[in-house]
Design a protein around this motif. Structure first.
Motif, PDB file in Angstrom:
ATOM      1  N   HIS A 130       0.838  -1.192   0.000  1.00  0.00           N
ATOM      2  CA  HIS A 130       0.000   0.000   0.000  1.00  0.00           C
ATOM      3  C   HIS A 130       0.880   1.253   0.000  1.00  0.00           C
ATOM      4  O   HIS A 130       2.114   1.179   0.044  1.00  0.00           O
ATOM      5  CB  HIS A 130      -0.930  -0.008   1.216  1.00  0.00           C
ATOM      6  CG  HIS A 130      -1.811  -1.208   1.274  1.00  0.00           C
ATOM      7  ND1 HIS A 130      -2.818  -1.446   0.369  1.00  0.00           N
ATOM      8  CD2 HIS A 130      -1.829  -2.263   2.135  1.00  0.00           C
ATOM      9  CE1 HIS A 130      -3.426  -2.584   0.665  1.00  0.00           C
ATOM     10  NE2 HIS A 130      -2.847  -3.106   1.727  1.00  0.00           N
ATOM     11  N   LYS A 189      -6.840   2.328   5.473  1.00  0.00           N
ATOM     12  CA  LYS A 189      -7.719   2.902   4.454  1.00  0.00           C
ATOM     13  C   LYS A 189      -8.671   3.924   5.063  1.00  0.00           C
ATOM     14  O   LYS A 189      -9.010   4.922   4.414  1.00  0.00           O
ATOM     15  CB  LYS A 189      -8.505   1.792   3.760  1.00  0.00           C
ATOM     16  CG  LYS A 189      -9.257   2.272   2.530  1.00  0.00           C
ATOM     17  CD  LYS A 189      -9.850   1.128   1.751  1.00  0.00           C
ATOM     18  CE  LYS A 189     -10.520   1.644   0.476  1.00  0.00           C
ATOM     19  NZ  LYS A 189     -11.098   0.532  -0.326  1.00  0.00           N
ATOM     20  N   THR A 193      -8.980   7.831   3.870  1.00  0.00           N
ATOM     21  CA  THR A 193     -10.271   8.442   3.535  1.00  0.00           C
ATOM     22  C   THR A 193     -10.488   9.726   4.316  1.00  0.00           C
ATOM     23  O   THR A 193     -10.950  10.735   3.756  1.00  0.00           O
ATOM     24  CB  THR A 193     -11.404   7.450   3.827  1.00  0.00           C
ATOM     25  OG1 THR A 193     -11.161   6.222   3.132  1.00  0.00           O
ATOM     26  CG2 THR A 193     -12.746   8.016   3.383  1.00  0.00           C
ATOM     27  N   GLU A 232     -14.171   8.320  -3.616  1.00  0.00           N
ATOM     28  CA  GLU A 232     -13.959   6.896  -3.330  1.00  0.00           C
ATOM     29  C   GLU A 232     -12.981   6.280  -4.323  1.00  0.00           C
ATOM     30  O   GLU A 232     -12.119   5.479  -3.939  1.00  0.00           O
ATOM     31  CB  GLU A 232     -15.293   6.151  -3.363  1.00  0.00           C
ATOM     32  CG  GLU A 232     -16.207   6.419  -2.181  1.00  0.00           C
ATOM     33  CD  GLU A 232     -16.892   7.767  -2.271  1.00  0.00           C
ATOM     34  OE1 GLU A 232     -16.845   8.388  -3.370  1.00  0.00           O
ATOM     35  OE2 GLU A 232     -17.448   8.222  -1.264  1.00  0.00           O
ATOM     36  N   ASP A 233     -13.099   6.649  -5.598  1.00  0.00           N
ATOM     37  CA  ASP A 233     -12.139   6.149  -6.594  1.00  0.00           C
ATOM     38  C   ASP A 233     -10.730   6.658  -6.311  1.00  0.00           C
ATOM     39  O   ASP A 233      -9.747   5.917  -6.461  1.00  0.00           O
ATOM     40  CB  ASP A 233     -12.569   6.591  -7.992  1.00  0.00           C
ATOM     41  CG  ASP A 233     -13.862   5.928  -8.444  1.00  0.00           C
ATOM     42  OD1 ASP A 233     -14.251   4.930  -7.807  1.00  0.00           O
ATOM     43  OD2 ASP A 233     -14.480   6.419  -9.401  1.00  0.00           O
ATOM     44  N   HIS A 236      -9.301   4.711  -3.305  1.00  0.00           N
ATOM     45  CA  HIS A 236      -8.937   3.344  -3.696  1.00  0.00           C
ATOM     46  C   HIS A 236      -7.644   3.323  -4.509  1.00  0.00           C
ATOM     47  O   HIS A 236      -6.771   2.460  -4.308  1.00  0.00           O
ATOM     48  CB  HIS A 236     -10.087   2.733  -4.504  1.00  0.00           C
ATOM     49  CG  HIS A 236      -9.829   1.321  -4.935  1.00  0.00           C
ATOM     50  ND1 HIS A 236      -9.218   1.008  -6.140  1.00  0.00           N
ATOM     51  CD2 HIS A 236     -10.082   0.132  -4.316  1.00  0.00           C
ATOM     52  CE1 HIS A 236      -9.106  -0.303  -6.244  1.00  0.00           C
ATOM     53  NE2 HIS A 236      -9.631  -0.869  -5.158  1.00  0.00           N
ATOM     54  N   GLU A 237      -7.498   4.277  -5.426  1.00  0.00           N
ATOM     55  CA  GLU A 237      -6.304   4.306  -6.273  1.00  0.00           C
ATOM     56  C   GLU A 237      -5.059   4.661  -5.469  1.00  0.00           C
ATOM     57  O   GLU A 237      -3.990   4.060  -5.674  1.00  0.00           O
ATOM     58  CB  GLU A 237      -6.505   5.320  -7.402  1.00  0.00           C
ATOM     59  CG  GLU A 237      -5.489   5.242  -8.507  1.00  0.00           C
ATOM     60  CD  GLU A 237      -5.649   4.016  -9.366  1.00  0.00           C
ATOM     61  OE1 GLU A 237      -4.685   3.656 -10.068  1.00  0.00           O
ATOM     62  OE2 GLU A 237      -6.749   3.405  -9.328  1.00  0.00           O
ATOM     63  N   TYR A 239      -4.610   4.364  -2.060  1.00  0.00           N
ATOM     64  CA  TYR A 239      -4.306   3.396  -1.009  1.00  0.00           C
ATOM     65  C   TYR A 239      -3.692   2.122  -1.581  1.00  0.00           C
ATOM     66  O   TYR A 239      -2.741   1.574  -1.010  1.00  0.00           O
ATOM     67  CB  TYR A 239      -5.575   3.067  -0.234  1.00  0.00           C
ATOM     68  CG  TYR A 239      -5.390   2.021   0.835  1.00  0.00           C
ATOM     69  CD1 TYR A 239      -4.662   2.306   1.989  1.00  0.00           C
ATOM     70  CD2 TYR A 239      -5.922   0.740   0.689  1.00  0.00           C
ATOM     71  CE1 TYR A 239      -4.474   1.341   2.973  1.00  0.00           C
ATOM     72  CE2 TYR A 239      -5.746  -0.233   1.672  1.00  0.00           C
ATOM     73  CZ  TYR A 239      -5.011   0.087   2.803  1.00  0.00           C
ATOM     74  OH  TYR A 239      -4.826  -0.870   3.776  1.00  0.00           O
ATOM     75  N   ASN A 240      -4.207   1.639  -2.711  1.00  0.00           N
ATOM     76  CA  ASN A 240      -3.726   0.397  -3.291  1.00  0.00           C
ATOM     77  C   ASN A 240      -2.588   0.596  -4.304  1.00  0.00           C
ATOM     78  O   ASN A 240      -2.147  -0.388  -4.912  1.00  0.00           O
ATOM     79  CB  ASN A 240      -4.879  -0.332  -3.988  1.00  0.00           C
ATOM     80  CG  ASN A 240      -5.922  -0.808  -2.996  1.00  0.00           C
ATOM     81  OD1 ASN A 240      -5.616  -1.531  -2.056  1.00  0.00           O
ATOM     82  ND2 ASN A 240      -7.157  -0.394  -3.198  1.00  0.00           N
TER      83      ASN A 240
END
Length: 292
Positions: A130, A189, A193, A232-233, A236-237, A239-240
Motif C-alpha cells: 500500500h 484505508k 479516507t 472513493e475512486d 482506492h487508487e 491506497y492500493n
C-alpha cells in the motif's frame, strides 16, 4: 390655570415608564466600571513608535550550533547514501505489540486487565503493498542543501506538509537520507479516507488550489484519462497504489497538517521536536489522528 397645569412636571412626564432606583444605580456602576477598564487598557497598550523597527539579536552561539548541525547532517547524508541505514532500519518486516482498551470490557472495574487487549502490528514499512504517508516534522534550520533538494522533490517545502508516496527501493533510499526531518508509515484505508475527505485539495491549472468539495473537480482532472470520478475512486487508487497512482498524487495538493505540540507545550514547557521521526509502520495512524 391651564398654564400652571402644563408646567407641572408630574403631569408632563406621566407617560414615561418609571425605573426603579436600584436599576439606575446598577447602570451607573456598570458605566463607571466600563470607563475604568477602557482607561486601564489604553495605559497598558504599548505606544507605536514610527520609523523604528524591532531589532532581533542573534547570538554567535546560534550560528555555531547551526553550522555544526549542518555539517553533521551532511556527513550523515554521505554515509547513508554510500552504506545505507546500518542500525535503525531493517530489510525485514518488524512486528511489535501494543495495548489498546477494549470498549466491551471497559465498564468492568473489578478486573482492570480484562479491559486491555494486546494487538500486533508492523513497526516498519518494509514489504508493504500500500501507499506510505510522509510528514515533514522539522524546519530548515541546519539543513544541508542536498537534503533540501530531496524535500523539494517530494513537495515537502514547509513544516507539517505531507504527501503520499510509493514505497519502492528508490523511495526507501530517499526517505532514509531525509529521515531526521520526516515521519512516515503505512496508514489504514480509513485514515486515508479521512485525510482526503477532510484535508484534501486538488491542483487545477497547474498552480490553483481547489477544495475537493465536489466530485466534478476530480472527474474533470482524472476522469477522462484515468477513470477516477469521485473521492472513493481516488482513495482506492491512492491506497492500493494503482496504475494511476502517480497522476492521482500529483493532482492532490500537499496536505497541510496541524502541529503535534500546542503553543503551551512549545513556549511554556519548552518541548522540542526530535523524538518522533523516521519509519513508524502501521503506528503512523495514531500520529495522523493527532495532527489531522
Amino acid at each position: 390655570m391651564s398654564s400652571n397645569n402644563s408646567n407641572d412636571p408630574a403631569k408632563k412626564y406621566a407617560h414615561l415608564p418609571l425605573v426603579p432606583e436600584s436599576t439606575l444605580r446598577k447602570r451607573h456602576d456598570l458605566d463607571a466600571l466600563a470607563r475604568k477598564r477602557a482607561a486601564k487598557n489604553e495605559e497598558q497598550q504599548p505606544r507605536k513608535v514610527r520609523g523604528k523597527k524591532a531589532v532581533y539579536v542573534v547570538k554567535p552561539e546560534t550560528f555555531i550550533s547551526r553550522s555544526r548541525s549542518r555539517l553533521n547532517h551532511a556527513i550523515r547524508y554521505k554515509r547513508v547514501l554510500k552504506k545505507g541505514m546500518q542500525k535503525r532500519a531493517s530489510n525485514k518486516p518488524i512486528m511489535a505489540t501494543k495495548e489498546i482498551e477494549d470498549p466491551n470490557n471497559s465498564n468492568n472495574k473489578d478486573d482492570a486487565a480484562a479491559a486491555v487487549t494486546k494487538v500486533q502490528y508492523q513497526a516498519n514499512s518494509v514489504g508493504t503493498k500500500h501507499c506510505v504517508f510522509v510528514i515533514r516534522v522539522r524546519d530548515s534550520v541546519g539543513l544541508p542543501r542536498r537534503i533540501l533538494r530531496i524535500l523539494d522533490s517530494l513537495r515537502l517545502k514547509k513544516n507539517h506538509d505531507a504527501v503520499f508516496v510509493n514505497y519502492d527501493d528508490k523511495m526507501r533510499r530517499k526517505l532514509h537520507c531525509i529521515e531526521p526531518w520526516v515521519i512516515y508509515g503505512v496508514p489504514s484505508k480509513a485514515v486515508v479516507t479521512d485525510l482526503i475527505s477532510r484535508r484534501g485539495f486538488g491542483t487545477v491549472d497547474g498552480n490553483q488550489r481547489v477544495p475537493l468539495s465536489d466530485n466534478v473537480t476530480i472527474e474533470n482532472a482524472l476522469g477522462e484519462k484515468h477513470g477516477l470520478i469521485c473521492v472513493e475512486d481516488l482513495v482506492h487508487e491512492v491506497y492500493n497504489v494503482g496504475p494511476a497512482f502517480e497522476p492521482a498524487t500529483q493532482f492532490l495538493w500537499p496536505f497541510v497538517l496541524a502541529d503535534s505540540k500546542t503553543r503551551f507545550q512549545r513556549k511554556t514547557l519548552r518541548l522540542k521536536d526530535g523524538k518522533e521521526y523516521g519509519d513508524q509502520g502501521e503506528a503512523i495512524d495514531q500520529f495522523i489522528k493527532e495532527v489531522l
